[in-house]
Design a protein around this motif. Structure first.
Motif, short mmCIF file in Angstrom:
data_model
loop_
_atom_site.label_atom_id
_atom_site.label_comp_id
_atom_site.label_asym_id
_atom_site.label_seq_id
_atom_site.Cartn_x
_atom_site.Cartn_y
_atom_site.Cartn_z
N ALA A 1 0.81 -1.22 0.00
CA ALA A 1 0.00 0.00 0.00
C ALA A 1 0.84 1.27 0.00
O ALA A 1 0.34 2.36 -0.27
CB ALA A 1 -0.92 0.00 1.22
N ASP A 2 2.16 1.14 0.30
CA ASP A 2 3.04 2.31 0.35
C ASP A 2 3.69 2.61 -1.00
O ASP A 2 4.58 3.46 -1.08
CB ASP A 2 4.13 2.10 1.41
N GLU B 1 2.39 6.68 -6.28
CA GLU B 1 1.30 6.79 -7.25
C GLU B 1 1.82 6.86 -8.68
O GLU B 1 1.26 6.29 -9.61
CB GLU B 1 0.47 8.04 -6.93
N GLU C 1 -1.85 8.76 -2.20
CA GLU C 1 -2.70 9.21 -1.10
C GLU C 1 -2.62 8.19 0.03
O GLU C 1 -2.70 6.98 -0.20
CB GLU C 1 -4.14 9.33 -1.58
N PRO C 2 -2.43 8.67 1.26
CA PRO C 2 -2.35 7.73 2.40
C PRO C 2 -3.62 6.89 2.51
O PRO C 2 -4.72 7.38 2.29
CB PRO C 2 -2.21 8.66 3.61
N LYS C 3 -3.46 5.62 2.82
CA LYS C 3 -4.59 4.71 2.96
C LYS C 3 -4.81 4.43 4.44
O LYS C 3 -3.89 4.42 5.25
CB LYS C 3 -4.31 3.41 2.21
N SER C 4 -6.05 4.18 4.79
CA SER C 4 -6.37 3.87 6.17
C SER C 4 -5.88 2.47 6.52
O SER C 4 -5.62 1.65 5.63
CB SER C 4 -7.88 3.96 6.41
N ASP C 5 -5.79 2.20 7.81
CA ASP C 5 -5.25 0.91 8.26
C ASP C 5 -6.06 -0.27 7.74
O ASP C 5 -5.51 -1.33 7.45
CB ASP C 5 -5.21 0.86 9.79
N GLU D 1 -7.35 -0.66 4.96
CA GLU D 1 -7.08 -0.96 3.56
C GLU D 1 -5.79 -1.74 3.38
O GLU D 1 -5.50 -2.24 2.31
CB GLU D 1 -6.99 0.35 2.76
N HIS D 2 -4.97 -1.81 4.45
CA HIS D 2 -3.73 -2.57 4.36
C HIS D 2 -4.03 -4.06 4.46
O HIS D 2 -5.04 -4.47 5.03
CB HIS D 2 -2.78 -2.18 5.50
#
Length: 448
Positions: free
Chosen positions: A362-363, A366, A388-392, A394-395
């Motif tokens: 997820a890191d 883009e 864009e940072p993803k919420s936990d 979504e990991h």
């Protein structure tokens, strides 16, 4: 009748304690009735202490023929350093030692350097360990652990002349706060793919996939880096025309490293008496460490890498699991860069300290591009666009059977540099080959 020296005139602590239980007598230097030591015994102890920690040094021609200042310390200065007694007592011991040494053919006015021979026990043990690793057993080999314990256990108690330890701490607020790591690329496409997730592709390889190196066996994931870009580039040995991407990895938690460069300057603690037998054994150990430091940092030819790395890999494994030393890695000089060209050093962080932040899928960035349009042409303009940072939630939440090590490093994504290799410079020592034409009268100067 031999002179007597009382405990008050023996200002050296170890000798004073040694004489404290002796019979009382009248001191020939202060005339007081106190426990005394016979002068003959004191001279023998000084002789043994000098032999244990000092080596006589031959003066160069510049001193002998041209009056330059002598090299080393005079016998009187050595006695003053190890004994710290009053001048009259020092002069008497000085005279007696010179008389004794002159009788055995020594120089009339010797000078010394603080140096000793390496421990014969360690030297022989080390040779046996090398042979055992190469020809007998490489894994469950008890000899390896025994010899390495003799070399490294308690090394944190040794100090250099300026009171530095061979164990250094790195991290925020320390002298070393980050490391550079380089990777070679030979085409834009591969490099662009790597830059999409630089933590994953510029950091250490995943465990199980690592090639054997100077200080890691095959499959053991560790972090190799350097303290500057120049050294990091040299260590990956890039061909001309290739590209090297260097990235800065900041150390985000305190780490303890053994500095191999400082092994050569280790010596017993300055407060340890020169008359204490423990000092002799430590001095011999320090002399061995000095020789070992040179051996461990010598270049290893590619054809001999498998056997040449056996010792350094065994040392790294031992230090990585040593509970008392609690080390996270090793600093060592680069063999690819001349020390007068760069003061940079290499580092290996053991697996337990090689974790990098933001290595999850997820890191990933883009967007990555190497070029951008400029009117009617494309110009080189490398860019990484952060996603864009993803919420936990979504990991990925799957649980690893063996969790990765706690992160010790954080990639500075704004400190990635692409180096286009345009040339390589070598430092050489040239030795011409003498050609000898045939002649029936020619003579060999060496062995045939």
């Amino acid at each position: 009748m031999s002179q007597l020296v009382c405990t008050d005139c023996l200002t050296e602590g170890y000798l004073r304690d040694k004489a404290a239980d002796n019979d009382a007598g009248e001191c020939d230097y202060c005339a007081r009735e106190l426990p005394v030591m016979d002068m003959e015994e004191l001279v023998e102890l000084c002789d043994a202490a000098i032999e244990a920690s000092f080596q006589p040094i031959q003066q160069p021609d510049s001193v002998i023929h041209h009056g330059y200042p002598p090299v080393g310390e005079s016998l009187y200065d050595v006695l003053e350093r190890i004994l710290g007694a009053n001048q009259t007592l020092l002069s008497d011991i000085h005279e007696r030692l010179l008389d004794s040494w002159s009788y055995h053919g020594a120089e009339d006015d010797p000078y010394f350097v603080e140096e000793t021979e390496a421990s014969s026990e360690l030297t022989m043990g080390w040779r046996k360990m090398e042979h055992s690793l190469q020809f007998e057993s490489r894994l469950a080999n008890p000899m390896v652990g025994n010899i390495l314990a003799m070399v490294f256990d308690g090394i944190e108690d040794l100090r250099s002349k300026d009171n530095r330890s061979a164990i250094v701490e790195v991290g925020q607020g320390k002298q070393i706060t980050s490391f550079q790591r380089g990777r070679v690329f030979q085409d834009d496409k591969t490099m662009e793919e790597a830059l999409k997730h630089p933590e994953k592709h510029l950091g250490p390889v995943p465990r199980g996939k690592g090639a054997p190196g100077r200080m890691n066996a095959k499959g053991i994931s560790v972090f190799y880096g350097a303290t500057d870009d120049h050294t990091a580039i040299a260590e990956v040995r890039p061909p001309v025309g290739s590209m090297v991407v260097t990235a800065r990895f900041d150390v985000i938690r305190p780490l303890r490293l053994l500095n191999l460069h400082d092994l050569a300057s280790m010596r017993p603690h300055r407060e340890l008496s020169y008359f204490d037998p423990v000092r002799k054994s430590l001095s011999e150990r320090c002399a061995f460490l000095k020789a070992l430091q040179r051996q461990l940092t010598m270049p290893v030819m590619p054809d001999w890498a498998e056997s040449g790395y056996l010792i350094t890999q065994a040392i790294a494994d031992y230090l990585a699991t040593h509970d008392q030393l609690n080390l996270d890695g090793i600093l060592f000089p680069s063999v690819q860069v001349a020390q007068d060209a760069s003061p940079g050093q290499n580092v290996i962080l053991f697996h337990k300290a090689s974790g990098v932040e933001r290595v999850k899928a997820a890191d990933e960035a883009e967007h990555v591009s190497l070029y951008e349009p400029d009117e009617d042409r494309w110009i080189y303009y490398p860019e990484i666009w952060e996603a864009e940072p993803k919420s936990d939630d979504e990991h990925s939440q799957y649980l690893l059977l063996v969790p990765p090590p706690e992160p010790s490093l954080r990639l500075a994504r704004d400190c990635i540099v692409i180096h286009k290799i345009q040339g390589v410079r070598f430092s050489t020592e040239a030795d011409p080959v003498r050609y000898v034409p045939w002649s029936k009268d020619r003579k060999y100067h060496g062995f045939r």
